[in-house]
Design an enzyme around this catalytic site. Structure first.
Site, PDB file in Angstrom:
ATOM      1  CE  LYS A  26     -66.438  56.983  71.498  1.00 27.44           C
ATOM      2  NZ  LYS A  26     -66.578  56.102  72.698  1.00 27.44           N
ATOM      3  N   GLY A  63     -57.185  51.261  71.255  1.00 23.92           N
ATOM      4  CA  GLY A  63     -58.170  50.272  71.680  1.00 23.92           C
ATOM      5  C   GLY A  63     -57.871  48.918  71.072  1.00 23.92           C
ATOM      6  CB  THR A  80     -56.135  44.345  67.119  1.00 25.27           C
ATOM      7  OG1 THR A  80     -55.019  44.676  67.957  1.00 25.27           O
ATOM      8  CG2 THR A  80     -55.630  44.085  65.720  1.00 25.27           C
ATOM      9  CD  GLU A  81     -60.485  41.458  64.970  1.00 28.48           C
ATOM     10  OE1 GLU A  81     -61.234  41.693  64.001  1.00 28.48           O
ATOM     11  OE2 GLU A  81     -59.392  40.852  64.847  1.00 28.48           O
ATOM     12  CD  GLU A 100     -51.202  52.100  72.430  1.00 25.61           C
ATOM     13  OE1 GLU A 100     -51.166  50.852  72.390  1.00 25.61           O
ATOM     14  OE2 GLU A 100     -51.598  52.745  73.397  1.00 25.61           O
ATOM     15  CB  CYS A 106     -51.835  48.396  75.226  1.00 27.43           C
ATOM     16  SG  CYS A 106     -51.048  49.912  75.723  1.00 27.43           S
ATOM     17  CD  GLU A 153     -54.750  43.365  74.475  1.00 32.91           C
ATOM     18  OE1 GLU A 153     -55.719  43.710  73.792  1.00 32.91           O
ATOM     19  OE2 GLU A 153     -53.749  44.086  74.665  1.00 32.91           O
TER      20      GLU A 153
HETATM   21  P1  NAI Z   1     -62.790  49.097  71.918  1.00 27.24           P
HETATM   22  O1  NAI Z   1     -61.694  49.098  70.917  1.00 27.24           O
HETATM   23  O2  NAI Z   1     -64.137  48.655  71.469  1.00 27.24           O
HETATM   24  O3  NAI Z   1     -62.998  50.576  72.538  1.00 27.24           O
HETATM   25  C1  NAI Z   1     -62.050  51.608  72.496  1.00 27.24           C
HETATM   26  C2  NAI Z   1     -62.704  52.900  72.008  1.00 27.24           C
HETATM   27  O4  NAI Z   1     -63.164  52.715  70.678  1.00 27.24           O
HETATM   28  C3  NAI Z   1     -63.932  53.331  72.819  1.00 27.24           C
HETATM   29  O5  NAI Z   1     -63.953  54.732  72.907  1.00 27.24           O
HETATM   30  C4  NAI Z   1     -65.085  52.839  71.959  1.00 27.24           C
HETATM   31  O6  NAI Z   1     -66.281  53.542  72.174  1.00 27.24           O
HETATM   32  C5  NAI Z   1     -64.540  53.085  70.567  1.00 27.24           C
HETATM   33  N1  NAI Z   1     -65.146  52.277  69.503  1.00 27.24           N
HETATM   34  C6  NAI Z   1     -65.650  51.020  69.594  1.00 27.24           C
HETATM   35  N2  NAI Z   1     -66.131  50.615  68.403  1.00 27.24           N
HETATM   36  C7  NAI Z   1     -65.942  51.637  67.544  1.00 27.24           C
HETATM   37  C8  NAI Z   1     -66.247  51.836  66.162  1.00 27.24           C
HETATM   38  N3  NAI Z   1     -66.822  50.889  65.440  1.00 27.24           N
HETATM   39  N4  NAI Z   1     -65.905  53.005  65.588  1.00 27.24           N
HETATM   40  C9  NAI Z   1     -65.299  53.960  66.290  1.00 27.24           C
HETATM   41  N5  NAI Z   1     -65.004  53.850  67.607  1.00 27.24           N
HETATM   42  C10 NAI Z   1     -65.307  52.692  68.225  1.00 27.24           C
HETATM   43  O7  NAI Z   1     -62.321  48.228  73.149  1.00 27.24           O
HETATM   44  P2  NAI Z   1     -63.222  47.650  74.355  1.00 27.24           P
HETATM   45  O8  NAI Z   1     -64.400  46.919  73.818  1.00 27.24           O
HETATM   46  O9  NAI Z   1     -63.458  48.708  75.345  1.00 27.24           O
HETATM   47  O10 NAI Z   1     -62.202  46.568  74.966  1.00 27.24           O
HETATM   48  C11 NAI Z   1     -62.071  45.320  74.346  1.00 27.24           C
HETATM   49  C12 NAI Z   1     -60.645  44.855  74.369  1.00 27.24           C
HETATM   50  O11 NAI Z   1     -59.830  45.752  73.642  1.00 27.24           O
HETATM   51  C13 NAI Z   1     -60.000  44.767  75.726  1.00 27.24           C
HETATM   52  O12 NAI Z   1     -60.324  43.612  76.420  1.00 27.24           O
HETATM   53  C14 NAI Z   1     -58.547  44.824  75.354  1.00 27.24           C
HETATM   54  O13 NAI Z   1     -58.113  43.547  74.937  1.00 27.24           O
HETATM   55  C15 NAI Z   1     -58.525  45.765  74.173  1.00 27.24           C
HETATM   56  N6  NAI Z   1     -58.168  47.152  74.562  1.00 27.24           N
HETATM   57  C16 NAI Z   1     -56.900  47.594  74.326  1.00 27.24           C
HETATM   58  C17 NAI Z   1     -56.519  48.856  74.739  1.00 27.24           C
HETATM   59  C18 NAI Z   1     -55.149  49.388  74.512  1.00 27.24           C
HETATM   60  O14 NAI Z   1     -54.698  50.213  75.291  1.00 27.24           O
HETATM   61  N7  NAI Z   1     -54.480  48.994  73.457  1.00 27.24           N
HETATM   62  C19 NAI Z   1     -57.441  49.723  75.472  1.00 27.24           C
HETATM   63  C20 NAI Z   1     -58.770  49.186  75.632  1.00 27.24           C
HETATM   64  C21 NAI Z   1     -59.094  47.940  75.191  1.00 27.24           C
END
Ligand code: NAI
Ligand code: MG
Length: 495
Positions: A192, A245, A247-248, A267, A301, A398
């Protein structure tokens, strides 16, 4: 305040055509069962690039069924391990042949400068597939000397169907980090991609079919997190979820995965300490710290977002860094001169400007930046805060944007304590010429990766992941194979 250098149009790469906007299920490109689509934007112009099939539970259901079939019967389980490796090598070659197109597509969908997509993302993607291609036929068990008249050995069998959920900051590279070890180990995949950046993953899917991966081995379902993503996490036909993605989001995934006790690797975010000692090569430390924070628009990250500088060189360091921040080239990401593109979307853009406000409100000194750049696209000026204290939100949370926080320190023990005072533990860096100090910090900082006199050096062979709430498990290297295998013990009586 100095102005940020505008780019010229000396050498501008042409955006590529979009070839694939459907989802990949069982080797076929199809529309969503609901017929719905969603728009993916060009963050540099805020214009719609394409409408992409919007997956939901029904599509995930079909993708899981295909992945299970492919895992349990058909050509995939019968394929020799070495031939799985050959498919991955072939895929790496195809990516290399299409490097320019994929790099430009990444820049179009994500906004990152073309010079980065070409020189960083794509080479790392190719390397990752080649590295794991080599592992496919080297995943061994052991013979075990147990008591009694028995022959005992272990097998490392493919785990099953892997659900993989990835973010938008390195769309194709995150896909490679997930796909490559899973496929090398003999798993099948339901992927996904992030809703902000689905295009390169879909194009990769086309190259995977061209490389010869059998139907159902690789399925790609674009869509949103709470719908398509959650359906992947909850599906009993999926054995494991690998997620990168927020942490929450990981906490929500852990809750959703509890009912089926899925294996999970995460991660996640970070607030990585980057420590510059007075005895460091200061110019190298400045250049490395600029890269460590501003690279990829700060959307890393591993971003070195708590920059601790020893007090005796603090002012000199800040002056040099100010010069570099103001010399960054913002603008059209297709311009070869551009070093900083837009943030990926409006939500990230708003979040970053909100943190700038929090920095101002807390009394940090905003030395430069912190405003929108231009009137179109999600560009944020490179920003530096000094006079930051450890308790401020900008020093604890972050930001995921081009916002640097510089904090002075006085001695080694103090900086180790402050560096570790966070619930994150993804990365850290140390700049010093003193070998003892370097090793002392490398051992004392609670982080999955510590860079010494360098930053963001990644290699497919080097394990990567987080301590504490920055993650569970390791990606890359031999370590990642464990995420995609189950260990089986076979004991045979010799009596
Ligand atoms: P996110 O964690 O919501 O999105 C990452 C992935 O998870 C996307 O594919 C999204 O569609 C999916 N996702 C979201 N909610 C889900 C759920 N309930 N169940 C399964 N999959 C789900 O992150 P977002 O909203 O794009 O970014 C928010 C913050 O997250 C950023 O500002 C940053 O601080 C952090 N982040 C950290 C990353 C890293 O590389 N560690 C990468 C992207 C975001
Ligand atoms: Mg996009």
């Amino acid at each position: 305040m100095a102005t940020i250098v505008e780019t010229t149009d000396a050498a501008v790469v042409t955006p590529p055509p979009v070839k694939q906007v459907k989802m990949l299920i069982d080797g076929e490109w199809c529309d969503a069962a609901s017929g719905k689509t969603f728009a993916t934007l060009n963050p540099a112009t805020e214009e719609v690039i394409a409408e992409v099939a919007e997956g939901d539970a029904e599509d995930v259901e079909r993708a899981v069924a295909a992945a299970r079939r492919a895992f349990e019967s058909g050509p995939w389980p019968d394929l020799d391990a070495r031939d799985r490796g050959q498919l991955l090598y072939r895929l790496a070659d195809l990516i290399e042949e299409n490097l320019e197109e994929l790099a430009a597509l990444e820049t179009l969908d994500n906004g990152k400068p073309i010079r980065d997509s070409r020189a960083a993302d794509l080479p790392l993607v190719i390397d990752c597939f080649r590295y794991y291609a080599g592992w496919a036929d080297k995943i061994h068990g052991d013979t075990v000397p147990i008591r009694g008249d028995y022959f005992c050995y272990t097998r490392r069998e493919p785990l099953g169907v892997a659900g993989q959920i990835i973010p938008w900051n390195f769309p194709l590279l995150m896909a490679a980090w997930k796909f490559a070890p899973a496929l090398a180990a003999g798993c099948t995949v339901v992927m996904k991609p992030a809703e902000q950046t689905p295009l390169t993953c879909l194009r990769l899917g086309e190259l995977m079919i061209e490389a010869g991966f059998p139907p159902g081995v690789v399925n790609i379902v674009p869509g949103y997190g709470p719908t398509a993503g959650a359906a992947v996490v909850k599906h009993p036909g999926i054995d494991k979820v690998a997620f990168t993605g927020h942490t929450e989001t990981a906490k929500a995934i852990m809750r959703d995965a509890a009912a089926t006790l899925k294996r999970l690797t995460f991660e996640l975010g970070g607030k990585s300490p980057n420590v510059v000692f007075a005895d460091a090569d200061l110019d190298a430390a400045v250049a490395g710290s600029e890269f460590g924070l501003f690279f990829n628009q700060g959307q890393c990250c591993t971003a070195g977002s708590r920059l601790f500088v020893e007090r005796s060189v603090h002012d000199q360091f800040v002056e040099k860094m100010l010069d570099r921040a103001q010399g960054r080239r913002l603008g059209n990401p297709f311009d070869l001169e551009t070093t900083q593109g837009p943030q990926v979307d409006k939500a990230q853009f708003d979040k970053i400007l909100d943190y700038v406000q929090k920095g101002d409100d807390a009394g940090a000194k905003r030395l430069t930046g912190g405003e929108r750049h231009g009137d179109k696209g999600f560009f944020v000026e490179p920003t530096i805060f000094t006079d930051v204290t450890d308790d401020m939100p900008i020093a604890r949370e972050e930001i995921f944007g081009p916002v640097m926080c510089i904090l002075p320190f006085d001695d080694v023990d103090e900086v180790v304590r402050r560096g570790n005072d966070t619930f994150y533990g993804l990365a850290a860096a140390v700049w010093t010429k003193d070998v003892q100090k370097a090793h002392h910090l490398a051992h004392s900082l609670r982080a999955g990766t510590v860079w010494v006199n360098c930053y963001d050096v990644f290699d497919a062979a080097a394990p990567f992941g987080g301590f504490k709430m920055s993650g569970i498990g390791r990606e890359l290297g031999e370590a990642a194979l464990a995420n995609y295998t189950e260990l089986k013990t076979v004991t045979m009586s010799l009596g």
